[in-house]
Scaffold this motif. Structure first.
Motif, PDB file in Angstrom:
ATOM      1  N   GLY A  81      52.450 -11.488 -27.216  1.00 14.62           N
ATOM      2  CA  GLY A  81      53.393 -10.330 -27.532  1.00 14.62           C
ATOM      3  C   GLY A  81      54.870 -10.629 -27.598  1.00 14.62           C
ATOM      4  N   GLY A  82      55.114 -11.983 -27.920  1.00 15.72           N
ATOM      5  CA  GLY A  82      56.426 -12.298 -28.432  1.00 15.72           C
ATOM      6  C   GLY A  82      57.420 -12.662 -27.468  1.00 15.72           C
ATOM      7  N   ARG A  83      56.935 -12.532 -26.295  1.00 18.77           N
ATOM      8  CA  ARG A  83      57.711 -13.010 -25.083  1.00 18.77           C
ATOM      9  C   ARG A  83      57.548 -14.375 -24.458  1.00 18.77           C
ATOM     10  N   PHE A  90      52.366 -14.074 -15.979  1.00 17.99           N
ATOM     11  CA  PHE A  90      51.751 -12.923 -15.525  1.00 17.99           C
ATOM     12  C   PHE A  90      50.292 -12.879 -15.209  1.00 17.99           C
ATOM     13  N   GLY A  91      49.780 -14.054 -15.877  1.00 22.62           N
ATOM     14  CA  GLY A  91      48.327 -14.471 -15.533  1.00 22.62           C
ATOM     15  C   GLY A  91      48.362 -14.994 -14.208  1.00 22.62           C
ATOM     16  N   CYS A  96      46.867 -14.386  -8.429  1.00 19.08           N
ATOM     17  CA  CYS A  96      47.417 -14.578  -6.987  1.00 19.08           C
ATOM     18  C   CYS A  96      47.110 -13.084  -6.547  1.00 19.08           C
ATOM     19  N   THR A  97      46.981 -11.854  -7.306  1.00 17.62           N
ATOM     20  CA  THR A  97      46.751 -10.626  -6.645  1.00 17.62           C
ATOM     21  C   THR A  97      45.437 -10.635  -6.112  1.00 17.62           C
ATOM     22  N   LEU A  98      44.600 -11.288  -7.165  1.00 19.46           N
ATOM     23  CA  LEU A  98      42.931 -11.377  -7.021  1.00 19.46           C
ATOM     24  C   LEU A  98      42.713 -11.989  -5.801  1.00 19.46           C
ATOM     25  N   ILE A 120      58.510 -12.693  -9.826  1.00 19.21           N
ATOM     26  CA  ILE A 120      59.647 -13.065  -9.971  1.00 19.21           C
ATOM     27  C   ILE A 120      60.019 -13.816 -11.546  1.00 19.21           C
ATOM     28  N   PRO A 121      58.987 -14.739 -11.667  1.00 16.08           N
ATOM     29  CA  PRO A 121      59.320 -15.613 -12.957  1.00 16.08           C
ATOM     30  C   PRO A 121      58.820 -14.453 -14.221  1.00 16.08           C
ATOM     31  N   VAL A 122      58.113 -13.665 -14.050  1.00 19.93           N
ATOM     32  CA  VAL A 122      57.625 -12.588 -15.011  1.00 19.93           C
ATOM     33  C   VAL A 122      59.154 -11.706 -15.305  1.00 19.93           C
TER      34      VAL A 122
END
Length: 138
Positions: A81-83, A90-91, A96-98, A120-122
């Motif tokens: 995405g260029g970020r 995000f991965g 962690c959400t899973l 927070i890092p995202v």
């Protein structure tokens, strides 16, 4: 031409340095020093230092001086995405959400949503990207 005491001493000093650097063994050093102190002319001193580095005139030297390579600029890690850094963070958040969802589902109750801390890092990466993008367009 006749060699002087200082000429003989200069050769002996260079031989001592070569011995200390491990370029000559003790027998070679002893043999060459004896020849240096016994030398009467510059011709007698010739050959005593020829195979040692730093004692040959630069014009005749076969060793080239070392020039360190210029550092290559490494590109920043950029996601599709260029970020920079957003995709890995995000991965990690999704993983962690899973894990949170599985542990909450298996225990039968909803636990504290701790994966939010992983966001927070995202958020920081997104803010840095957009603030950097705004600076470039000014």
């Amino acid at each position: 031409m006749r060699a002087g005491d200082s000429d003989r001493q200069d050769v002996a000093d260079k031989l001592k340095i070569a011995l200390n650097e491990g370029r000559l063994d003790l027998n070679e050093y002893d043999e060459r020093v004896q020849k240096a102190y016994a030398a009467r002319t510059y011709g007698d001193l010739d050959g005593l230092l020829d195979d040692l580095p730093g004692t040959i005139p630069v014009q005749r030297a076969q060793v080239q001086p070392h020039h360190p390579p210029t550092p290559v600029q490494q590109p920043h890690a950029v996601s599709r995405g260029g970020r920079p850094g957003v995709a890995p963070a995000f991965g990690a958040f999704l993983l962690c959400t899973l894990i949170w969802a599985i542990t909450s589902w298996t225990s039968g109750e909803a636990h504290y949503f701790w994966p939010a801390w992983v966001l927070i890092p995202v958020v920081i990466a997104l803010l840095a990207h957009f603030s950097d993008k705004g600076k470039r367009h000014q």
